[in-house]
Design a protein around this motif. Sequence first.
Motif, short mmCIF file in Angstrom:
data_model
loop_
_atom_site.label_atom_id
_atom_site.label_comp_id
_atom_site.label_asym_id
_atom_site.label_seq_id
_atom_site.Cartn_x
_atom_site.Cartn_y
_atom_site.Cartn_z
N LYS A 26 0.93 -1.29 0.04
CA LYS A 26 -0.03 -0.02 -0.13
C LYS A 26 0.88 1.40 0.00
CE LYS A 26 -3.28 2.44 2.73
NZ LYS A 26 -4.38 2.28 4.18
N ASN A 27 1.88 1.26 1.01
CA ASN A 27 2.77 2.61 0.88
C ASN A 27 3.63 2.43 -0.28
OD1 ASN A 27 2.05 3.11 3.51
ND2 ASN A 27 3.80 1.98 4.50
N THR A 31 3.05 5.93 -2.76
CA THR A 31 4.16 6.62 -2.84
C THR A 31 4.42 6.92 -4.59
OG1 THR A 31 5.23 5.80 -1.12
CG2 THR A 31 6.84 6.63 -2.79
N LEU A 69 1.21 10.07 3.18
CA LEU A 69 2.47 9.32 3.43
C LEU A 69 3.26 9.62 4.58
CD1 LEU A 69 3.59 9.55 -0.47
CD2 LEU A 69 2.85 7.32 0.52
N THR A 70 4.10 8.83 5.17
CA THR A 70 4.96 8.89 6.18
C THR A 70 6.07 9.76 5.49
OG1 THR A 70 6.51 7.05 5.87
CG2 THR A 70 4.58 6.88 7.38
N TYR A 73 8.17 8.04 2.95
CA TYR A 73 7.80 7.85 1.83
C TYR A 73 7.28 9.40 1.06
CZ TYR A 73 7.27 2.96 2.73
OH TYR A 73 7.94 1.55 2.88
#
Length: 198
Positions: A26-27, A31, A69-70, A73
Amino acid sequence: MKSVNQSAETQSVSTAAMKYRGITTKNLVITAMMAAVTCILGPLSLPLPFTPVPISLTNFVIYLAAFVLTWKYCTLSYIVYVLIGAIGLPVFSAFGSGIDKIAGPTGGYLLGFVFTALICSVVNQKFAGKIYMYVAGMAAGLFVAYAFGTLWFMYQQGMGLKQSLALCVVPFLIGDAVKIAVAAIVGPVLRKAVNSIQ
């Protein structure tokens, strides 16, 4: 049979290790999607007759990416965009590309936006749910981009600080304030939608 079990076991360990590091499909997909959106909207800039710096949507996309996003990412997403442009695809403002564009008058913004992505996403993570902190984080990230953009412009064009600010910052203050306000409203909604996806 033993080989199949070992293969499944190895895959399970690999998946667990990726999740431990925060690496999920997912990430990675989000991204890539945000990098693609930046590539689509980044070139759609509005040139101004009195400055080589155009009005761009690049920072607006970064603001939105920071909500979904973190920091790792979000920053990666923007770096991927820059690399895509650096190798020759026309994804920078006015459909520019290549090292010449990065080394040109607006190159400082391209570098400064890396830190914009980092700052915005860190603040959004740390102060989730606090809209005034979202605004503060985006403003801080924008300030850093302005600083990089102006300093590089001064060096590249051989101009003084006052004149460079008049060309690189002042004309964009109102538009950038609008972008921040819109992102502060749309971003949390986008985050909720993305979080609902399993």
